[in-house]
Design a protein around this motif. Structure first.
Motif, PDB file in Angstrom:
ATOM      1  N   LYS A   1      23.147 -36.563 104.749  1.00  0.00           N
ATOM      2  CA  LYS A   1      21.809 -36.033 104.482  1.00  0.00           C
ATOM      3  C   LYS A   1      21.331 -35.205 105.668  1.00  0.00           C
ATOM      4  O   LYS A   1      20.770 -34.111 105.490  1.00  0.00           O
ATOM      5  N   ASN A   2      21.567 -35.708 106.880  1.00  0.00           N
ATOM      6  CA  ASN A   2      21.154 -34.969 108.077  1.00  0.00           C
ATOM      7  C   ASN A   2      21.906 -33.642 108.175  1.00  0.00           C
ATOM      8  O   ASN A   2      21.328 -32.613 108.540  1.00  0.00           O
ATOM      9  N   ALA A   3      23.208 -33.656 107.861  1.00  0.00           N
ATOM     10  CA  ALA A   3      24.006 -32.424 107.912  1.00  0.00           C
ATOM     11  C   ALA A   3      23.512 -31.425 106.874  1.00  0.00           C
ATOM     12  O   ALA A   3      23.410 -30.205 107.157  1.00  0.00           O
ATOM     13  N   ILE A   4      23.187 -31.901 105.686  1.00  0.00           N
ATOM     14  CA  ILE A   4      22.687 -31.020 104.625  1.00  0.00           C
ATOM     15  C   ILE A   4      21.339 -30.438 105.037  1.00  0.00           C
ATOM     16  O   ILE A   4      21.092 -29.223 104.869  1.00  0.00           O
ATOM     17  N   ASP A   5      20.456 -31.283 105.595  1.00  0.00           N
ATOM     18  CA  ASP A   5      19.147 -30.800 106.036  1.00  0.00           C
ATOM     19  C   ASP A   5      19.295 -29.748 107.145  1.00  0.00           C
ATOM     20  O   ASP A   5      18.587 -28.726 107.150  1.00  0.00           O
ATOM     21  N   ALA A   6      20.230 -30.027 108.077  1.00  0.00           N
ATOM     22  CA  ALA A   6      20.450 -29.068 109.162  1.00  0.00           C
ATOM     23  C   ALA A   6      20.994 -27.753 108.604  1.00  0.00           C
ATOM     24  O   ALA A   6      20.583 -26.662 109.051  1.00  0.00           O
ATOM     25  N   ALA A   7      21.911 -27.840 107.624  1.00  0.00           N
ATOM     26  CA  ALA A   7      22.462 -26.612 107.023  1.00  0.00           C
ATOM     27  C   ALA A   7      21.381 -25.842 106.285  1.00  0.00           C
ATOM     28  O   ALA A   7      21.318 -24.600 106.361  1.00  0.00           O
ATOM     29  N   LYS A   8      20.481 -26.512 105.592  1.00  0.00           N
ATOM     30  CA  LYS A   8      19.381 -25.854 104.878  1.00  0.00           C
ATOM     31  C   LYS A   8      18.467 -25.152 105.880  1.00  0.00           C
ATOM     32  O   LYS A   8      18.036 -24.018 105.651  1.00  0.00           O
ATOM     33  N   THR A   9      18.201 -25.860 106.966  1.00  0.00           N
ATOM     34  CA  THR A   9      17.313 -25.281 107.981  1.00  0.00           C
ATOM     35  C   THR A   9      17.943 -24.035 108.587  1.00  0.00           C
ATOM     36  O   THR A   9      17.273 -22.994 108.737  1.00  0.00           O
ATOM     37  N   LYS A  10      19.229 -24.111 108.935  1.00  0.00           N
ATOM     38  CA  LYS A  10      19.916 -22.957 109.524  1.00  0.00           C
ATOM     39  C   LYS A  10      19.997 -21.803 108.520  1.00  0.00           C
ATOM     40  O   LYS A  10      19.834 -20.636 108.889  1.00  0.00           O
ATOM     41  N   THR A  11      20.238 -22.143 107.264  1.00  0.00           N
ATOM     42  CA  THR A  11      20.307 -21.106 106.234  1.00  0.00           C
ATOM     43  C   THR A  11      18.947 -20.440 106.076  1.00  0.00           C
ATOM     44  O   THR A  11      18.849 -19.201 105.973  1.00  0.00           O
ATOM     45  N   ALA A  12      17.893 -21.205 106.058  1.00  0.00           N
ATOM     46  CA  ALA A  12      16.538 -20.656 105.925  1.00  0.00           C
ATOM     47  C   ALA A  12      16.198 -19.797 107.129  1.00  0.00           C
ATOM     48  O   ALA A  12      15.598 -18.702 106.990  1.00  0.00           O
ATOM     49  N   GLU A  13      16.598 -20.262 108.325  1.00  0.00           N
ATOM     50  CA  GLU A  13      16.322 -19.484 109.537  1.00  0.00           C
ATOM     51  C   GLU A  13      17.109 -18.172 109.522  1.00  0.00           C
ATOM     52  O   GLU A  13      16.593 -17.103 109.899  1.00  0.00           O
ATOM     53  N   ALA A  14      18.364 -18.232 109.094  1.00  0.00           N
ATOM     54  CA  ALA A  14      19.197 -17.023 109.040  1.00  0.00           C
ATOM     55  C   ALA A  14      18.637 -16.037 108.011  1.00  0.00           C
ATOM     56  O   ALA A  14      18.610 -14.807 108.245  1.00  0.00           O
ATOM     57  N   ALA A  15      18.193 -16.571 106.870  1.00  0.00           N
ATOM     58  CA  ALA A  15      17.624 -15.703 105.838  1.00  0.00           C
ATOM     59  C   ALA A  15      16.348 -15.047 106.345  1.00  0.00           C
ATOM     60  O   ALA A  15      16.105 -13.841 106.117  1.00  0.00           O
ATOM     61  N   GLN A  16      15.534 -15.820 107.051  1.00  0.00           N
ATOM     62  CA  GLN A  16      14.290 -15.291 107.596  1.00  0.00           C
ATOM     63  C   GLN A  16      14.589 -14.220 108.656  1.00  0.00           C
ATOM     64  O   GLN A  16      13.946 -13.166 108.690  1.00  0.00           O
ATOM     65  N   ALA A  17      15.596 -14.482 109.500  1.00  0.00           N
ATOM     66  CA  ALA A  17      15.963 -13.492 110.530  1.00  0.00           C
ATOM     67  C   ALA A  17      16.486 -12.225 109.873  1.00  0.00           C
ATOM     68  O   ALA A  17      16.179 -11.090 110.316  1.00  0.00           O
ATOM     69  N   GLY A  18      17.274 -12.388 108.804  1.00  0.00           N
ATOM     70  CA  GLY A  18      17.789 -11.213 108.078  1.00  0.00           C
ATOM     71  C   GLY A  18      16.660 -10.436 107.450  1.00  0.00           C
ATOM     72  O   GLY A  18      16.644  -9.188 107.459  1.00  0.00           O
TER      73      GLY A  18
END
Length: 171
Positions: free
Chosen positions: A144-161
């Motif tokens: 669950k922690n890994a999935i949450d971290a991946a979601k957060t990184k994906t959201a941050e990357a999408a926002q940066a893009g």
């Protein structure tokens, strides 16, 4: 008033019945002893010896090993005086009673050992179940922690893009 007398009579009858049952058991042993001491016929003596042996066996079955041994020790001298060969039957009887007691003690000890082993195995199984459950819960939490971290990184990357696209369009 009649009910009071009737209930007192019933209680008295129960008391007399319970006392007489113990007295009969004691009287049977004493009666056999008296028969053996007063017997003059060898055939009758053998019959009385068999009755005494049966009585002692009955006492052993009831769990009264000490009473059986004391009865046999009281009767044996009288039988020995009348017919030494008949007294040999009692010697084996006391050994049989001791053997039966030893066998019963061994059975009880075995049952206790089996019960304690079952309890120990049950405890170990429960401990193993708890340990596996803890590991499964830890794995779920880590996933669950890994999935949450991946979601957060994906959201941050999408926002940066998205920010880069806005900057590029804004120039």
């Amino acid at each position: 008033m009649k009910k009071l007398f009737l209930s007192i009579a019933i209680v008295g009858a129960f008391c007399m019945a319970s006392c007489s049952a113990e007295k009969k058991a004691e009287d049977k042993g004493e009666a056999l002893k008296a028969k053996i001491e007063n017997c003059t016929n060898p055939d009758s003596l053998r019959v009385y010896v068999q009755e005494a042996k049966d009585y002692a066996a009955q006492l052993v079955k009831e769990g009264k090993d000490k009473a059986a041994e004391s009865f046999l020790s009281e009767v044996t001298p009288a039988v020995q005086a009348k017919d030494p060969s008949a007294a040999a039957a009692f010697t084996g009887m006391s050994l049989e009673a001791k053997a039966d007691s030893a066998i019963q003690a061994a059975k009880d000890a075995t049952k206790a050992a089996v019960d304690s082993t079952k309890a120990a195995v049950s405890d170990k199984v429960e401990q193993a179940k708890d340990a596996v459950s803890d590991k499964v819960n830890d794995a779920k939490d880590a996933t669950k922690n890994a999935i949450d971290a991946a979601k957060t990184k994906t959201a941050e990357a999408a926002q940066a893009g998205a920010d880069k696209v806005k900057e590029a369009l804004g120039k």
